[in-house]
Enzyme design. Sequence first.
Site, PDB file in Angstrom:
ATOM      1  N   TRP A  13     -27.257 -47.873  13.699  1.00  0.00           N
ATOM      2  CA  TRP A  13     -27.591 -47.076  12.519  1.00  0.00           C
ATOM      3  C   TRP A  13     -28.780 -46.153  12.729  1.00  0.00           C
ATOM      4  O   TRP A  13     -28.984 -45.230  11.955  1.00  0.00           O
ATOM      5  CB  TRP A  13     -27.910 -48.026  11.349  1.00  0.00           C
ATOM      6  CG  TRP A  13     -28.860 -49.118  11.735  1.00  0.00           C
ATOM      7  CD1 TRP A  13     -28.534 -50.382  12.156  1.00  0.00           C
ATOM      8  CD2 TRP A  13     -30.291 -49.056  11.784  1.00  0.00           C
ATOM      9  NE1 TRP A  13     -29.668 -51.105  12.459  1.00  0.00           N
ATOM     10  CE2 TRP A  13     -30.755 -50.318  12.241  1.00  0.00           C
ATOM     11  CE3 TRP A  13     -31.230 -48.063  11.475  1.00  0.00           C
ATOM     12  CZ2 TRP A  13     -32.113 -50.616  12.409  1.00  0.00           C
ATOM     13  CZ3 TRP A  13     -32.584 -48.352  11.643  1.00  0.00           C
ATOM     14  CH2 TRP A  13     -33.013 -49.608  12.100  1.00  0.00           C
ATOM     15  N   ASP A  42     -22.146 -48.490  12.497  1.00  0.00           N
ATOM     16  CA  ASP A  42     -22.707 -49.348  11.464  1.00  0.00           C
ATOM     17  C   ASP A  42     -22.256 -48.842  10.095  1.00  0.00           C
ATOM     18  O   ASP A  42     -22.152 -47.635   9.864  1.00  0.00           O
ATOM     19  CB  ASP A  42     -24.233 -49.321  11.564  1.00  0.00           C
ATOM     20  CG  ASP A  42     -24.884 -50.389  10.701  1.00  0.00           C
ATOM     21  OD1 ASP A  42     -25.010 -50.160   9.479  1.00  0.00           O
ATOM     22  OD2 ASP A  42     -25.264 -51.441  11.243  1.00  0.00           O
ATOM     23  N   GLU A  96     -27.073 -50.531  26.132  1.00  0.00           N
ATOM     24  CA  GLU A  96     -28.476 -50.120  25.993  1.00  0.00           C
ATOM     25  C   GLU A  96     -29.076 -50.924  24.863  1.00  0.00           C
ATOM     26  O   GLU A  96     -28.621 -50.834  23.717  1.00  0.00           O
ATOM     27  CB  GLU A  96     -28.647 -48.632  25.731  1.00  0.00           C
ATOM     28  CG  GLU A  96     -30.131 -48.276  25.798  1.00  0.00           C
ATOM     29  CD  GLU A  96     -30.477 -46.908  25.280  1.00  0.00           C
ATOM     30  OE1 GLU A  96     -30.937 -46.841  24.124  1.00  0.00           O
ATOM     31  OE2 GLU A  96     -30.295 -45.936  26.017  1.00  0.00           O
ATOM     32  N   CYS A 131     -35.183 -47.114  20.195  1.00  0.00           N
ATOM     33  CA  CYS A 131     -35.351 -48.001  21.354  1.00  0.00           C
ATOM     34  C   CYS A 131     -36.314 -47.413  22.374  1.00  0.00           C
ATOM     35  O   CYS A 131     -36.996 -48.146  23.096  1.00  0.00           O
ATOM     36  CB  CYS A 131     -33.994 -48.252  22.017  1.00  0.00           C
ATOM     37  SG  CYS A 131     -32.831 -49.159  20.986  1.00  0.00           S
TER      38      CYS A 131
END
Length: 524
Positions: free
Chosen positions: A164, A190, A261, A295
């Site tokens: 998301w 998502d 990932e 991330c």
Amino acid sequence: MTTAARQATEPAPLPSALVERLLDHAVAGDAPPVAIFAPATGAKIADLPQSSTADIDRAFATAREAQREWAERSVGERTAVLRDLHDIVLTEQRAILDIVQIETGKSRAHAFDEVGDVAVNARYYASIAHRLLADRAARGVLPVLTKVEVRHRPKGVVAVISPWNYPLALAVSDALPALVAGNAVISRPDNQTALTALWAIDAAVRAGLPRGLWQAVLGRGSVIGGEVIGRADYVDYTGSSATGRTIAQQAGARLIGCSLELGGKNPLLVLADADVSRAARIAIRACFASAGQLCESMERVYVHDSVYDRFVAEFVDHVRAIELGADLDYSADMGSLTFPRQLDTVRAHVDDAVAKGATVLAGGRARPDLGPYFYEPTVLADVRPDMTVHREETFGPVVSIYRVGSDEEAIAAANDTAYGLNASVWTKDARRGREVAARINAGSVNVNEGFIAAWGSADAPSGGLGISGTGRRHGPEGLLKYTDTQTIAVQRVLPIAPLPGMSEELWAKTMTAYFTVMKTLRLK
């Protein structure tokens, strides 16, 4: 505390005709719908239909039929779709920026990063696919007599399970190389950001992609994720390390490939000779893009003692000047968190650190006056190893800053983690920066940048080490992972075996002499 902030205004609802058109690309409807809400305001966005097992079966059946015809098309026909999609994304960016902002709560500037990502990847794979997918001749075991050709065959139907936090970039930029390689794609976005993925599929169809080749099934990962993986020929997943482990096990049980990932606890190193003002300014984006829900973003900052005080002062000033908001324009610097669980994690990490003696240099507060899940960009000092924020990924707008006495100490601290996704090094000496970067255990390291230099360079692979994942996106590997290689060897005139009347012993001696000559002549 953050001094610049303003109330998020409730955006106009997405046009019902647009939502209906987008939902037409989802293979869903048999399961009860789920309501989704705008994080920045709490306003309802849509009732999202959910996919049943029968819906998933239907999606894969349609995809396999479409894929067989698509794989027969020339690479030129496939790349033409990517080139047209590139133009649609740029020319219609206002519409998709609105959807991304409404679904995620992020600022418009950070939403635009996703538009740029899709444009870069579409252009890159459109330009490189011919070369990567071309059949190539390989040296045969017997020169001239053995003719060898290596071909790339599509996997079949690729599952792209996207998160998301970057719903456009991570849904589309992983699907594009899979499609241009000749595969079909089943996306499982998502629920919160499904309309973004559906807009991308709609745009791709308008760019010439055959309908049914790229579809989306909707539902919680815990409900339909296993069903999707159980039917796919390859899985591409972006998300948490914990879920990544489960997906790896599921893929391994079926002996299919997967690319993962996962999370990160990324370090930013400010060396003694860094341009402190520039580092302090650009580190803001490196740390707080999409409210830290990235991330690749930085959560740990290690600053050499000689420049620590100056860097911290300038960095904190910039943090306090960040304007919070999520209006559908470029007025805000940072938006909202997306879910209550993200807000709960941020609060828990900050509260735990403060209770154990950490110092809040900036931020440290939720801002319900602005919207349900707003939290101020936060800088912590005096963070110790016994604090949760020291080692666990926060995935929010929280940065811990540490004083170090040398490059060696900074490198050791940067590597003191199970993660290994991204890192950043700041120095005026590019050679020194590369040397330090090479010693950091991360899949990508940016020198004098946060994450965009490496991430945006589509010709270079991107991915993690350790529990940050396996496999790569971007670069040639980002396309070739969606193919299987096939070797075709044609033997001519003489067999690779003893000639009639020749003994096995004489054959062995003959081949031994042949191998020796090949080495002497440096031939493979």
